[in-house]
Enzyme design. Structure first.
Site, PDB file in Angstrom:
ATOM      1  N   HIS A  17       0.885  -1.173  -0.001  1.00  0.00           N
ATOM      2  CA  HIS A  17       0.046   0.032   0.067  1.00  0.00           C
ATOM      3  C   HIS A  17       0.915   1.142  -0.008  1.00  0.00           C
ATOM      4  O   HIS A  17       0.677   2.196  -0.813  1.00  0.00           O
ATOM      5  CB  HIS A  17      -1.144  -0.093   1.170  1.00  0.00           C
ATOM      6  CG  HIS A  17      -1.852  -0.944   1.329  1.00  0.00           C
ATOM      7  ND1 HIS A  17      -2.232  -1.745   2.474  1.00  0.00           N
ATOM      8  CD2 HIS A  17      -2.983  -1.409   0.400  1.00  0.00           C
ATOM      9  CE1 HIS A  17      -3.140  -2.611   2.159  1.00  0.00           C
ATOM     10  NE2 HIS A  17      -3.605  -2.435   0.962  1.00  0.00           N
ATOM     11  N   LYS A  41     -16.277  -7.303   5.565  1.00  0.00           N
ATOM     12  CA  LYS A  41     -15.125  -7.714   6.603  1.00  0.00           C
ATOM     13  C   LYS A  41     -15.110  -7.483   7.932  1.00  0.00           C
ATOM     14  O   LYS A  41     -15.698  -6.436   8.242  1.00  0.00           O
ATOM     15  CB  LYS A  41     -13.784  -7.301   5.866  1.00  0.00           C
ATOM     16  CG  LYS A  41     -13.473  -7.517   4.390  1.00  0.00           C
ATOM     17  CD  LYS A  41     -12.107  -7.029   4.078  1.00  0.00           C
ATOM     18  CE  LYS A  41     -11.929  -7.110   2.544  1.00  0.00           C
ATOM     19  NZ  LYS A  41     -10.590  -6.299   2.168  1.00  0.00           N
ATOM     20  N   ARG A  90      -2.346  -6.273  -7.794  1.00  0.00           N
ATOM     21  CA  ARG A  90      -1.266  -7.127  -7.547  1.00  0.00           C
ATOM     22  C   ARG A  90      -1.221  -8.493  -8.559  1.00  0.00           C
ATOM     23  O   ARG A  90      -0.402  -8.763  -9.130  1.00  0.00           O
ATOM     24  CB  ARG A  90      -1.746  -8.005  -6.364  1.00  0.00           C
ATOM     25  CG  ARG A  90      -1.226  -7.174  -5.028  1.00  0.00           C
ATOM     26  CD  ARG A  90      -1.722  -7.820  -3.707  1.00  0.00           C
ATOM     27  NE  ARG A  90      -2.971  -8.301  -3.827  1.00  0.00           N
ATOM     28  CZ  ARG A  90      -3.856  -8.720  -3.271  1.00  0.00           C
ATOM     29  NH1 ARG A  90      -3.176  -9.396  -2.104  1.00  0.00           N
ATOM     30  NH2 ARG A  90      -5.174  -8.891  -3.321  1.00  0.00           N
ATOM     31  N   SER A 128      -3.545  -7.605   2.928  1.00  0.00           N
ATOM     32  CA  SER A 128      -3.841  -7.398   4.477  1.00  0.00           C
ATOM     33  C   SER A 128      -4.295  -8.642   4.820  1.00  0.00           C
ATOM     34  O   SER A 128      -4.228  -8.951   5.991  1.00  0.00           O
ATOM     35  CB  SER A 128      -5.002  -6.196   4.497  1.00  0.00           C
ATOM     36  OG  SER A 128      -4.345  -4.806   4.216  1.00  0.00           O
TER      37      SER A 128
END
Length: 158
Positions: A17, A41, A90, A128
């Site tokens: 990040h 989440k 990514r 994360s």
């Protein structure tokens, strides 16, 4: 002045990040890192913890602001006069996910453009959720997250 948003849950913020923020700060006049509470989440760190860790982790970036928001990204971008949303990718899975998000954002806020920055290879496997999993099993997260994040996470589990 071009204002760009880097939205995310950043739970926790990773070195990947930070790399995206640094690169975006070299492209745009102002970068707002906007923490949102992802209702899909369960949070690991509180919003306040994430904001503080982001402030410390990005203190070296002059044209960055750390903020939090609830609600729709389109509304937040409009309120902040941000014409760009920056997302780090990514891999192809991120691309497919972000494409649908971008299309919805474009429908709601046609004036906002999405810009994707590919992750540097050294961060392409860091997420994360992977950090949270490592922490749950007492794995070493140093080098994957800023030092202040590693320290905060370790302190949380002592």
């Amino acid at each position: 002045m071009t204002i760009a948003l880097c939205p995310g849950s950043f739970d926790p913020v990773t070195n990947g990040h930070i790399n995206i923020f640094e690169r975006a700060s070299g492209i745009f006049d102002q970068v707002i890192v906007a923490v949102f509470n992802n209702i899909k989440k369960q949070s690991f760190l509180s919003i306040q913890e994430r904001l503080e860790l982001l402030r410390v982790s990005t203190a070296h970036i002059e044209n960055i602001t750390i903020d939090a928001f609830d609600g729709l990204l389109a509304d937040y971008a409009t309120a902040k006069n941000a014409g760009i949303v920056v997302r780090g990718l990514r891999d192809q899975n991120d691309f497919f996910y972000e494409t649908s998000q971008m299309l919805m954002l474009k429908r709601m806020a046609p004036q906002v453009e999405s810009v994707y920055l590919m992750s540097e290879h050294r961060y392409s496997y860091v997420s994360s959720s992977a950090i949270r999993e490592l922490v749950a099993f007492h794995g070493d997260i140093r080098g994957l997250v800023p030092d202040c994040v590693a320290d905060a996470v370790k302190a949380k589990f002592i």
